[in-house]
Write an enzyme that holds these catalytic residues in place. Structure first.
Site, PDB file in Angstrom:
ATOM      1  N   LYS A  67       0.808  -1.226   0.000  1.00  0.00           N
ATOM      2  CA  LYS A  67       0.000   0.000   0.000  1.00  0.00           C
ATOM      3  C   LYS A  67       0.835   1.267   0.000  1.00  0.00           C
ATOM      4  O   LYS A  67       0.321   2.330  -0.311  1.00  0.00           O
ATOM      5  CB  LYS A  67      -1.048  -0.016   1.112  1.00  0.00           C
ATOM      6  CG  LYS A  67      -0.657   0.511   2.445  1.00  0.00           C
ATOM      7  CD  LYS A  67      -1.931   0.844   3.236  1.00  0.00           C
ATOM      8  CE  LYS A  67      -1.629   1.030   4.699  1.00  0.00           C
ATOM      9  NZ  LYS A  67      -2.795   1.523   5.433  1.00  0.00           N
ATOM     10  N   ASP A  68       2.129   1.145   0.337  1.00  0.00           N
ATOM     11  CA  ASP A  68       2.992   2.325   0.307  1.00  0.00           C
ATOM     12  C   ASP A  68       3.656   2.541  -1.048  1.00  0.00           C
ATOM     13  O   ASP A  68       4.353   3.536  -1.239  1.00  0.00           O
ATOM     14  CB  ASP A  68       4.071   2.213   1.388  1.00  0.00           C
ATOM     15  CG  ASP A  68       3.475   2.298   2.780  1.00  0.00           C
ATOM     16  OD1 ASP A  68       2.449   2.992   2.944  1.00  0.00           O
ATOM     17  OD2 ASP A  68       4.018   1.667   3.697  1.00  0.00           O
ATOM     18  N   ARG A 118      -8.648   8.483   4.400  1.00  0.00           N
ATOM     19  CA  ARG A 118      -9.599   7.413   4.088  1.00  0.00           C
ATOM     20  C   ARG A 118     -10.309   6.916   5.355  1.00  0.00           C
ATOM     21  O   ARG A 118     -11.538   6.782   5.380  1.00  0.00           O
ATOM     22  CB  ARG A 118      -8.819   6.254   3.430  1.00  0.00           C
ATOM     23  CG  ARG A 118      -9.581   4.962   3.233  1.00  0.00           C
ATOM     24  CD  ARG A 118      -8.638   3.861   2.753  1.00  0.00           C
ATOM     25  NE  ARG A 118      -7.597   3.548   3.728  1.00  0.00           N
ATOM     26  CZ  ARG A 118      -7.767   2.754   4.776  1.00  0.00           C
ATOM     27  NH1 ARG A 118      -8.923   2.164   4.987  1.00  0.00           N
ATOM     28  NH2 ARG A 118      -6.771   2.520   5.623  1.00  0.00           N
ATOM     29  N   ARG A 119      -9.524   6.665   6.405  1.00  0.00           N
ATOM     30  CA  ARG A 119     -10.133   6.188   7.652  1.00  0.00           C
ATOM     31  C   ARG A 119     -10.999   7.270   8.274  1.00  0.00           C
ATOM     32  O   ARG A 119     -12.132   7.010   8.697  1.00  0.00           O
ATOM     33  CB  ARG A 119      -9.035   5.776   8.644  1.00  0.00           C
ATOM     34  CG  ARG A 119      -8.320   4.512   8.225  1.00  0.00           C
ATOM     35  CD  ARG A 119      -7.108   4.208   9.105  1.00  0.00           C
ATOM     36  NE  ARG A 119      -6.441   3.002   8.661  1.00  0.00           N
ATOM     37  CZ  ARG A 119      -5.136   2.785   8.781  1.00  0.00           C
ATOM     38  NH1 ARG A 119      -4.346   3.691   9.344  1.00  0.00           N
ATOM     39  NH2 ARG A 119      -4.610   1.662   8.331  1.00  0.00           N
ATOM     40  N   ARG A 136       1.199  10.725  14.070  1.00  0.00           N
ATOM     41  CA  ARG A 136       2.245  10.362  13.111  1.00  0.00           C
ATOM     42  C   ARG A 136       3.326   9.503  13.749  1.00  0.00           C
ATOM     43  O   ARG A 136       3.323   9.278  14.950  1.00  0.00           O
ATOM     44  CB  ARG A 136       2.863  11.633  12.509  1.00  0.00           C
ATOM     45  CG  ARG A 136       1.808  12.469  11.799  1.00  0.00           C
ATOM     46  CD  ARG A 136       2.367  13.392  10.738  1.00  0.00           C
ATOM     47  NE  ARG A 136       1.285  14.137  10.137  1.00  0.00           N
ATOM     48  CZ  ARG A 136       0.635  13.771   9.037  1.00  0.00           C
ATOM     49  NH1 ARG A 136       0.980  12.671   8.402  1.00  0.00           N
ATOM     50  NH2 ARG A 136      -0.353  14.503   8.559  1.00  0.00           N
ATOM     51  N   ARG A 142       3.527   5.410  17.590  1.00  0.00           N
ATOM     52  CA  ARG A 142       2.083   5.651  17.742  1.00  0.00           C
ATOM     53  C   ARG A 142       1.511   4.963  18.968  1.00  0.00           C
ATOM     54  O   ARG A 142       0.702   5.532  19.699  1.00  0.00           O
ATOM     55  CB  ARG A 142       1.336   5.184  16.495  1.00  0.00           C
ATOM     56  CG  ARG A 142       1.623   6.063  15.305  1.00  0.00           C
ATOM     57  CD  ARG A 142       0.785   5.660  14.122  1.00  0.00           C
ATOM     58  NE  ARG A 142       1.310   6.311  12.928  1.00  0.00           N
ATOM     59  CZ  ARG A 142       0.600   6.603  11.859  1.00  0.00           C
ATOM     60  NH1 ARG A 142      -0.679   6.288  11.818  1.00  0.00           N
ATOM     61  NH2 ARG A 142       1.152   7.195  10.825  1.00  0.00           N
ATOM     62  N   CYS A 230      -1.302   8.195  -2.622  1.00  0.00           N
ATOM     63  CA  CYS A 230      -1.437   7.366  -1.430  1.00  0.00           C
ATOM     64  C   CYS A 230      -2.194   8.122  -0.345  1.00  0.00           C
ATOM     65  O   CYS A 230      -2.551   7.571   0.672  1.00  0.00           O
ATOM     66  CB  CYS A 230      -0.067   6.921  -0.930  1.00  0.00           C
ATOM     67  SG  CYS A 230       0.998   8.283  -0.481  1.00  0.00           S
TER      68      CYS A 230
END
Ligand code: DPM
Length: 331
Positions: A67-68, A118-119, A136, A142, A230
């Protein structure tokens, strides 16, 4: 930190050194090590060594979270393998003081940490009593920020990353497609190689998982055709069932109030031999070279992504994404 893989011939002579590059985060190392282990199992003659090489050294392969990786790779590179996808879903990690709760049970105005547009878009719409703030740093950072302050009631992370880190026990809720659809490529590992390096391409190609490859080609074609990067509020859901590939794709405004979502399907069976042989599996599709996966099926998957993007574009997806991008850049 690098992993060395040495290929040996029958006499035990080293024929080639394969250098695997990795980043320094714990997740990157875990992901790289797991691929190195698989290569070692598949090629028992291969000698595996872990060590360091200088910054200027050229590496032969790099393991990434798919996904990156952008849908257009730098010239000369390709994704030579997409490994079997783990859970593609997002997960809720609660501050210890909220143990036993779920998103709908958190008090009004509880702050949820995520910097994924998106989330945030999907969850704002679904759970209007919650507030969303950026968080971040790598996964370790995190989790520390969550546990050691009271800024956040919970954070949202990909289940796959949490599992790879061995933090399954911190997952208190998995978000299904009704709550939050996932990102393009989420949960799948990709091996990036030089497009011209036939030996390495052949070697890593056995790691391809055909269903994952087809799902991810469709997802990436969808994203690329929407011209989404992305960091746009675009989400997907894919499935392969009875030789059918299903793709659901959606775009959202930043607060989720505006959205477009649709589903399309295509046949990805490999019955028709003649049809098969006409299509070249060696070509790159949305940055992926999938030797050993039916070229016809790959073409069908790519077309599915483009078709679904066109359907959403015809309903106004471009406008939704343009406004989202402008508002986000202005934040
Ligand atoms: C991308 C996004 C995020 C990562 C955006 C998104 C999450 C950023 C954030 C493109 N890359 O998902 O909408 O939460 O602020 C990333 C993670 C993994 C790969 C961590 C995660 C591990 C899971 C995987 C960061 N990239 O999403 O929790 O391999 O899919």
């Amino acid at each position: 930190f690098y992993v060395f893989v040495c290929l040996q011939d029958e006499e035990g002579k080293v024929s080639r050194v394969i250098r695997i590059g990795t980043r320094k985060s714990q997740l990157a190392r875990i992901q790289t090590d797991s691929v190195a282990e698989k290569l070692k199992e598949l090629y028992p003659d291969v000698l595996l060594e872990i060590g360091k090489i200088s910054v200027h050294s050229v590496v032969d392969l790099v393991v990434h979270s798919l996904k990156d990786l952008p849908t257009i790779l730098p010239v000369g590179f390709t994704i030579g393998a997409v490994l079997k996808r783990e859970s593609p879903y997002d997960a809720v990690v609660l501050h210890p003081k909220n143990a036993g709760k779920s998103l709908d049970l958190l008090p009004n105005k509880s702050v949820i940490g995520t910097s994924s547009l998106r989330r945030a878009a999907q969850l704002k719409k679904r759970f209007p009593h919650l507030e969303f703030k950026d968080i971040r740093g790598n996964l370790n950072t995190r989790l520390k920020k969550l546990d050691e302050n009271s800024d956040f009631s919970a954070i949202i992370l990909a289940a796959a990353g949490l599992r790879r880190m061995g933090w399954d026990s911190r997952i208190s809720q998995i978000l299904g497609p009704e709550d939050c659809m996932y990102a393009v490529g989420q949960g799948a590992l990709a091996i990036e190689v030089r497009a011209s390096d036939q030996d390495i391409l052949e070697m890593v190609s056995v790691l391809h998982d055909p269903d994952t490859v087809l799902r991810c080609i469709a997802e990436r074609a969808f994203l690329r055709h929407l011209e989404g990067g992305c960091s746009v509020p675009v989400a997907v859901h894919t499935e392969v069932k009875n030789s059918q590939l299903y793709l659901t794709g959606a775009v959202y405004s930043l607060d989720g109030s505006d959205s477009l979502k649709d589903t399309m399907q295509t046949t990805v069976s490999s019955d028709n031999q003649e049809e098969q042989e006409k299509v070249d599996e060696k070509v790159q599709r949305v940055g992926v070279t999938a030797l050993k996966v039916s070229g016809a099926a790959q073409d069908a998957a790519e077309k599915l992504g483009v078709d679904l993007a066109n359907l959403l574009l015809s309903k106004g997806a471009k406008e939704i994404l343009t406004v989202a991008r402008q508002l986000n850049d202005a934040r």
